[in-house]
Design an enzyme around this catalytic site. Sequence first.
Site, mmCIF file in Angstrom:
data_model
loop_
_atom_site.group_PDB
_atom_site.id
_atom_site.type_symbol
_atom_site.label_atom_id
_atom_site.label_comp_id
_atom_site.label_asym_id
_atom_site.label_seq_id
_atom_site.Cartn_x
_atom_site.Cartn_y
_atom_site.Cartn_z
ATOM 1 N N GLY A 46 39.959 45.759 104.728
ATOM 2 C CA GLY A 46 39.784 45.418 103.318
ATOM 3 C C GLY A 46 39.369 46.647 102.536
ATOM 4 N N CYS A 91 31.787 48.781 107.155
ATOM 5 C CA CYS A 91 32.163 49.093 105.773
ATOM 6 C C CYS A 91 32.657 50.535 105.712
ATOM 7 C CB CYS A 91 30.951 48.913 104.858
ATOM 8 S SG CYS A 91 31.320 49.257 103.125
ATOM 9 N N HIS A 133 32.721 40.009 101.450
ATOM 10 C CA HIS A 133 32.276 41.408 101.535
ATOM 11 C C HIS A 133 32.889 42.224 100.389
ATOM 12 C CE1 HIS A 133 31.466 45.173 104.073
ATOM 13 N NE2 HIS A 133 32.331 45.611 103.187
ATOM 14 N N GLU A 134 34.197 42.043 100.158
ATOM 15 C CA GLU A 134 34.884 42.823 99.108
ATOM 16 C C GLU A 134 34.434 42.381 97.717
ATOM 17 O OE1 GLU A 134 36.186 45.319 100.241
ATOM 18 O OE2 GLU A 134 36.526 44.675 102.299
ATOM 19 N N HIS A 137 31.331 44.100 96.818
ATOM 20 C CA HIS A 137 31.569 45.469 96.318
ATOM 21 C C HIS A 137 31.829 45.449 94.810
ATOM 22 C CE1 HIS A 137 31.537 48.103 99.770
ATOM 23 N NE2 HIS A 137 32.426 47.400 100.437
#
Length: 167
Positions: A46, A91, A133-134, A137
């Site tokens: 990702g 990450c 998770h993305e 960000h």
Amino acid sequence: MALLKILHFPDSKLRIVAKPVTLVDDNIRKIVADMFETMYDAPGIGLAATQVNIHQQIIVIDISEDKNQPLCLINPQISDKDGLQITEEGCLSVPSIFDKVERAENITVQALNEKAETISFNADGLLAVCIQHEMDHLNGKLFVDYLSSLKRQRIAKKLSKQREKSL
Ligand code: K1U
Ligand code: ZN
């Protein structure tokens, strides 16, 4: 296409909150293509635009083994979540650090794709983890923020030592 530079923790630019994309045009499609190239090259499963210093709500993902199931999410939103799962996360902005994070097990996602079509789908397992998770960000949040401040300080020290070595 072009490879983009990935920002590393604790770069303060990783904390900028991304703005919604107002028009999915060729400029956005070029960013998406460059992000896919950067993600496959890293390699990762990702990448969020924030990580390449572009502060618009764009995510690319491919969790398939053969790297042939690209998924682009523009202006993603989670309308529903349930259950919990604990997964070891990594990450590209926090290289060589892995730790367990608790996330929702099932999520319902709405977004635009690179053709500006609205898509809506359910995700679970690794795909659900990766999307959450993305999306973090895009909100200026990193997986290390879920860890203790002691762990986070140790990680920052380790990464700055790694950087010194590589200079
Ligand atoms: O956002 C990122 O930094 C990408 C990150 C995504 C992610 C991984 C694991 C759990 C949640 C989110 C990565 O891709 S780290 C690298 C990685 O996991 C991987 C790399 C190559 C093959 C398989 C996995
Ligand atoms: Zn990440």
